[in-house]
Design a protein around this motif. Structure first.
Motif, short mmCIF file in Angstrom:
data_model
loop_
_atom_site.label_atom_id
_atom_site.label_comp_id
_atom_site.label_asym_id
_atom_site.label_seq_id
_atom_site.Cartn_x
_atom_site.Cartn_y
_atom_site.Cartn_z
N UNK A 122 0.82 -1.23 0.00
CA UNK A 122 0.00 0.00 0.00
C UNK A 122 0.85 1.27 0.00
N UNK A 123 2.03 1.22 0.62
CA UNK A 123 2.91 2.39 0.61
C UNK A 123 3.36 2.69 -0.83
N UNK A 124 3.68 1.63 -1.57
CA UNK A 124 4.09 1.82 -2.97
C UNK A 124 2.92 2.35 -3.80
N UNK A 125 1.72 1.85 -3.51
CA UNK A 125 0.53 2.36 -4.22
C UNK A 125 0.34 3.84 -3.92
N UNK A 126 0.48 4.22 -2.65
CA UNK A 126 0.30 5.62 -2.26
C UNK A 126 1.32 6.51 -2.97
N UNK A 127 2.55 6.04 -3.04
CA UNK A 127 3.59 6.81 -3.75
C UNK A 127 3.25 6.93 -5.23
N UNK A 128 2.83 5.83 -5.81
CA UNK A 128 2.48 5.84 -7.24
C UNK A 128 1.28 6.75 -7.50
N UNK A 129 0.46 6.96 -6.47
CA UNK A 129 -0.71 7.84 -6.59
C UNK A 129 -0.33 9.31 -6.42
N UNK A 130 0.92 9.59 -6.15
CA UNK A 130 1.36 10.98 -6.06
C UNK A 130 1.62 11.50 -4.66
N UNK A 131 1.41 10.67 -3.65
CA UNK A 131 1.71 11.11 -2.29
C UNK A 131 3.23 11.19 -2.12
N UNK A 132 3.70 12.31 -1.56
CA UNK A 132 5.14 12.54 -1.56
C UNK A 132 5.84 12.07 -0.29
N UNK A 133 5.07 11.96 0.79
CA UNK A 133 5.70 11.61 2.06
C UNK A 133 5.02 10.36 2.63
N UNK A 134 5.52 9.22 2.23
CA UNK A 134 4.91 7.94 2.62
C UNK A 134 5.95 7.12 3.37
N UNK A 135 5.57 6.62 4.54
CA UNK A 135 6.52 5.84 5.33
C UNK A 135 5.91 4.50 5.71
N UNK A 136 6.72 3.47 5.66
CA UNK A 136 6.32 2.19 6.23
C UNK A 136 7.09 2.04 7.53
N UNK A 137 6.35 1.84 8.61
CA UNK A 137 7.01 1.75 9.92
C UNK A 137 6.55 0.49 10.65
N UNK A 138 7.34 0.08 11.61
CA UNK A 138 6.95 -1.05 12.45
C UNK A 138 5.90 -0.57 13.45
N UNK A 139 5.23 -1.52 14.05
CA UNK A 139 4.23 -1.17 15.08
C UNK A 139 4.89 -0.35 16.20
N UNK A 140 6.10 -0.76 16.57
CA UNK A 140 6.81 -0.08 17.67
C UNK A 140 7.12 1.38 17.34
N UNK A 141 7.41 1.64 16.07
CA UNK A 141 7.83 3.00 15.68
C UNK A 141 6.66 3.89 15.26
N UNK A 142 5.45 3.36 15.33
CA UNK A 142 4.31 4.09 14.78
C UNK A 142 4.03 5.39 15.53
N UNK A 143 4.02 5.34 16.85
CA UNK A 143 3.67 6.53 17.63
C UNK A 143 4.62 7.68 17.33
N UNK A 144 5.91 7.39 17.26
CA UNK A 144 6.89 8.45 16.97
C UNK A 144 6.66 9.02 15.57
N UNK A 145 6.32 8.15 14.62
CA UNK A 145 6.08 8.62 13.25
C UNK A 145 4.84 9.50 13.19
N UNK A 146 3.80 9.12 13.91
CA UNK A 146 2.57 9.91 13.92
C UNK A 146 2.82 11.26 14.58
N UNK A 147 3.56 11.24 15.66
CA UNK A 147 3.88 12.49 16.37
C UNK A 147 4.62 13.46 15.44
N UNK A 148 5.60 12.93 14.73
CA UNK A 148 6.37 13.77 13.81
C UNK A 148 5.50 14.27 12.66
N UNK A 149 4.60 13.42 12.19
CA UNK A 149 3.72 13.80 11.07
C UNK A 149 2.79 14.93 11.47
N UNK A 150 2.26 14.86 12.70
CA UNK A 150 1.36 15.92 13.17
C UNK A 150 2.12 17.23 13.29
#
Ligand SMILES: [Mg+2]
Lengths: 168, 184
Positions: B117-145
């Motif tokens: 799905x990350x590759x699909x999102x990128x192919x759809x034109x989304x510029x900032x797409x990350x695949x993260x582990x469950x453990x790293x999700x909260x930090x990624x969401x915090x940074x995204x906000x």
């Protein structure tokens, strides 16, 4: 090439406070979509499918905008669940400007098949439905748009081939 | 970590923000864990959390987090093209990708097989797409906000649900209190 009717419809949307439109195109709606794209006070965000579009509209509404969806009647076959479980269940006002394909003047036989179900689906869902057949019918649009907000319901405005042809 | 464990780590990060949550187990688990008026729970209509989130982000300036699932994104995959072409800096799409339809008995999805799905999102034109582990999700969401760039996060976690009650709150109440948070 947009007609005076296409301009009139978009003027009415604007006057009713509509500031967010999503659409899936139809030949009959090409003029309206052209005018919408030039209307700076309305954010036009095309969707790929009408149920997706209704999700966008629900979000825009909760964000304080006044949405409208522009679509073809065949898409009523796509959005029954979304109308019932999102738009109606959460009481979101949503005018649906719908090209009514498959009526008199239709060149494509297959379009008739969904035309036969169009009003039945809308009736089954208890959706207030208005049918523009002659250009003068469009004088009702401002009232219909106000009614949708007042009632917090989806309303359908069906515009058939005779309407578009006589308005050209 | 399953979805509910990811939610536990997300709780302090998202509770102050506008959250649009996917139908079924995700909404029920979020509701049971930390019901907030700033949460919009989808009680019906599979697949539209990301669309509602995008419309909401376009309509106002507060950060919006849409919590979607792999199965729900697959059912409305056109959403990624709309999102990719209408980037909203205040929008974060978190796809909890457990490779299964969690609410219906953990049947496998194609996202757990060959579809990325990350590759699909990128192919759809989304510029900032990350695949993260469950453990790293909260930090990624915090940074995204915190960032003013639209972000799509695909969080890879294990399949599984916790037993929580269905949401009995009236839908109009859910919508009204949510809109009050939007206006605040
Ligand atoms: Mg899943």
């Amino acid at each position: 090439m947009a007609t005076e009717m296409d301009h009139q419809i978009v003027r009415d949307l604007k006057a009713a406070g509509i500031d967010y439109v999503t659409s899936v195109p139809c030949k009959q709606l090409a003029g309206v979509l052209e005018v919408l794209d030039d209307e700076a006070s309305i954010l036009h965000m095309p969707s790929n499918k009408e149920d997706e579009g209704m999700g966008l509209c629900a979000g825009a509404y909760m964000g304080g905008m006044r949405p409208c969806i522009v679509m073809q009647n065949t898409a009523l076959g796509v959005v029954v669940n979304t109308l019932a479980t999102l738009i109606q269940f959460y009481q979101i006002p949503l005018p649906m400007l719908i090209s009514y394909r498959g009526e008199v003047g239709e060149p494509v036989a297959c379009q008739v098949e969904m035309a036969l179900h169009t009003k039945a689906i809308l009736n089954q869902l208890h959706i207030p439905t208005y049918h523009f057949h002659k250009p003068e019918d469009a004088a009702e649009l401002p009232g219909i748009l106000e009614y949708a907000q007042m009632a917090s319901k989806p309303v359908a405005i069906l515009c058939d081939a005779s309407f578009w042809r006589a308005s050209a | 970590m399953i979805r509910n464990d990811v939610f536990q780590t997300l709780k302090p990060i998202i509770r102050e923000h506008l959250v649009v949550c996917n139908i079924g187990a995700p909404s029920q688990e979020l509701h049971a864990m930390d019901d907030q008026p700033s949460n919009f729970y989808m009680l019906g209509t599979m697949g539209l959390a990301s669309s509602i989130g995008l419309g909401l982000a376009a309509a106002q300036d507060k950060p919006v987090i849409a919590i979607d699932g792999d199965g729900s994104v697959l059912t409305n995959m056109g959403t990624l093209a709309t999102i990719g072409n209408n980037a909203q800096g205040n929008f974060t799409l978190l796809i909890i990708d457990n490779g299964s339809y969690g609410s219906t008995g953990d049947q496998p999805t194609y996202a757990g097989m060959k579809t990325d799905l990350a590759a699909v999102a990128r192919a759809c034109g989304a510029e900032n797409v990350q695949t993260v582990s469950a453990q790293d999700t909260a930090a990624a969401v915090k940074a995204a906000i915190a960032s003013d760039e639209m972000t799509i996060i695909v969080s890879k976690c294990e399949s599984g649900n916790v037993k929580v009650p269905v949401i009995k709150t009236n839908p109009i109440v859910i919508r009204e209190r949510f809109m009050e948070e939007v206006r605040r």
